[in-house]
Enzyme design. Structure first.
Site, PDB file in Angstrom:
ATOM      1  N   ASN A 104      -8.235   4.344   7.874  1.00 21.79           N
ATOM      2  CA  ASN A 104      -8.715   5.031   6.824  1.00 21.79           C
ATOM      3  C   ASN A 104      -8.665   4.120   5.497  1.00 21.79           C
ATOM      4  O   ASN A 104      -7.675   3.670   5.035  1.00 21.79           O
ATOM      5  CB  ASN A 104      -7.468   6.031   6.449  1.00 21.79           C
ATOM      6  N   TRP A 105      -9.724   4.053   4.891  1.00 23.45           N
ATOM      7  CA  TRP A 105     -10.094   2.957   3.853  1.00 23.45           C
ATOM      8  C   TRP A 105      -9.750   3.777   2.480  1.00 23.45           C
ATOM      9  O   TRP A 105      -9.514   2.944   1.491  1.00 23.45           O
ATOM     10  CB  TRP A 105     -11.424   2.579   3.801  1.00 23.45           C
ATOM     11  N   LYS A 106      -9.506   4.905   2.370  1.00 22.98           N
ATOM     12  CA  LYS A 106      -9.288   5.681   1.357  1.00 22.98           C
ATOM     13  C   LYS A 106     -10.060   5.219  -0.022  1.00 22.98           C
ATOM     14  O   LYS A 106     -11.491   5.145   0.420  1.00 22.98           O
ATOM     15  CB  LYS A 106      -7.650   5.233   0.653  1.00 22.98           C
TER      16      LYS A 106
ATOM     17  N   HIS B 289      -5.301  15.159   4.867  1.00 19.17           N
ATOM     18  CA  HIS B 289      -4.626  14.050   4.752  1.00 19.17           C
ATOM     19  C   HIS B 289      -3.443  14.370   3.578  1.00 19.17           C
ATOM     20  O   HIS B 289      -3.999  15.077   2.584  1.00 19.17           O
ATOM     21  CB  HIS B 289      -5.389  12.732   4.166  1.00 19.17           C
TER      22      HIS B 289
ATOM     23  N   GLU C  58      -2.399  12.761   0.847  1.00 14.57           N
ATOM     24  CA  GLU C  58      -3.122  12.481  -0.474  1.00 14.57           C
ATOM     25  C   GLU C  58      -3.744  13.715  -0.949  1.00 14.57           C
ATOM     26  O   GLU C  58      -3.741  13.769  -1.944  1.00 14.57           O
ATOM     27  CB  GLU C  58      -3.691  11.191  -0.234  1.00 14.57           C
TER      28      GLU C  58
ATOM     29  N   GLU D 285       1.574  11.914  10.232  1.00 19.51           N
ATOM     30  CA  GLU D 285       1.954  10.834   9.018  1.00 19.51           C
ATOM     31  C   GLU D 285       2.969  11.455   8.312  1.00 19.51           C
ATOM     32  O   GLU D 285       2.834  12.292   7.329  1.00 19.51           O
ATOM     33  CB  GLU D 285       0.572  10.964   8.307  1.00 19.51           C
TER      34      GLU D 285
ATOM     35  N   GLY E  80       1.885   4.244   3.094  1.00 20.95           N
ATOM     36  CA  GLY E  80       1.753   3.175   1.753  1.00 20.95           C
ATOM     37  C   GLY E  80       3.073   2.585   1.403  1.00 20.95           C
ATOM     38  O   GLY E  80       3.290   1.967   0.268  1.00 20.95           O
TER      39      GLY E  80
ATOM     40  N   SER F  32       2.207   3.306   7.399  1.00 22.79           N
ATOM     41  CA  SER F  32       2.591   1.873   7.396  1.00 22.79           C
ATOM     42  C   SER F  32       2.438   1.189   8.659  1.00 22.79           C
ATOM     43  O   SER F  32       3.468   0.570   9.151  1.00 22.79           O
ATOM     44  CB  SER F  32       4.032   1.709   6.669  1.00 22.79           C
TER      45      SER F  32
ATOM     46  N   GLY G  84      -3.638   2.796   7.398  1.00 26.45           N
ATOM     47  CA  GLY G  84      -4.320   2.942   5.727  1.00 26.45           C
ATOM     48  C   GLY G  84      -4.517   1.297   5.410  1.00 26.45           C
ATOM     49  O   GLY G  84      -5.428   0.743   5.957  1.00 26.45           O
ATOM     50  N   GLY G  85      -3.495   1.081   4.685  1.00 28.43           N
ATOM     51  CA  GLY G  85      -3.635  -0.478   3.998  1.00 28.43           C
ATOM     52  C   GLY G  85      -3.921  -1.594   4.791  1.00 28.43           C
ATOM     53  O   GLY G  85      -4.736  -2.468   4.681  1.00 28.43           O
TER      54      GLY G  85
END
Ligand code: PGA
Length: 232
Positions: A6-8, A90, A92, A156, A162, A192, A213-214
């Protein structure tokens, strides 16, 4: 095993192209790999990953096929672009953009009906976990979903996204088993996930992959996680 990146809101078309060109030269046999670029980078990712086993998914999708919904993108628009699926719900989006269980249900249903693959996200906040409400929250979030061969759920925990705080294997396993007791689906872990904790998480009996993600933004860390999945 499914590993989704997930590149956000990272990687516009140029950076996405650079990443996809490098990714397609990697040997990722034995694992299903999905990348989820921002909308503006979907077309280039689809184009550059065509002919590979790597799929491209969006990070959200609306429930209507078209209409007066400024800023939204429909399932049929994604299909037209050659996009394979979408993340829905998600945390976010739930935290910052008013996403609710009701809208998650509508987005998921419409995307599945349009033939898209869906990664539906669920997970409790730190406050909910601390007051012992984790199972109630998961039950409520999962209750709006229906099993479908093109649906996977991503567990999640919001406090792990994150933050560098990963769920312990015990917490992840318990939540995944609980979700599977509610719905017959594969369940990805997210929060994470890094190369150094992926193998332990992916080895858990009810963990069927990861939503990253990251660590999905760098080729080395993303491919290291994909390779950990082939060994689990
Ligand atoms: P993270 O994000 O791996 O950076 O914690 C996971 C996600 O939000 O899907």
């Amino acid at each position: 095993m499914l590993i989704a990146g997930n590149w956000k809101m990272y990687k516009g078309p140029a950076a996405a192209a650079e990443f996809c060109l490098a990714l397609r030269d990697e040997d990722l046999r034995g694992v299903d790999v999905v990348v989820c670029p921002p909308y503006v980078s979907l077309a280039v990712a689809v184009q550059l990953l065509a002919g590979t086993e790597i799929a491209v998914a969006a990070q959200n999708v609306h429930w209507a096929q078209e209409g007066p919904f400024t800023g939204e993108i429909s399932p049929s628009m994604l299909r037209e672009l050659g996009v394979y699926g979408a993340i829905v719900g998600h945390s976010e989006r739930r935290q910052h953009f008013g996403e609710t269980d009701a809208t998650v249900a509508e987005r998921t249903r419409a995307a599945l009906d349009a033939g898209l693959f869906v990664i539906a996200c669920v997970g409790e906040t730190e406050e909910e976990r601390e007051r012992g409400a984790t199972q109630d929250v998961l039950r409520r979030q999962v209750s709006v979903l229906e099993a479908d061969e093109n649906l996977v759920v991503a567990y999640e925990p919001v406090w792990a996204i994150g933050t560098g705080k990963t769920a312990t294997p015990g917490i992840a396993q318990e939540a995944h088993a609980f979700i599977k007791s509610l719905l017959d689906v594969l369940v990805l872990y997210g929060g994470s996930v890094k190369p150094d904790n992926a193998a332990e998480l992916l080895a858990l009996p009810d963990v069927d992959g990861a939503l990253v993600g990251g660590a999905s933004l760098e080729l080395d860390s993303f491919t290291a996680i994909c390779r950990a999945a082939t060994r689990s």
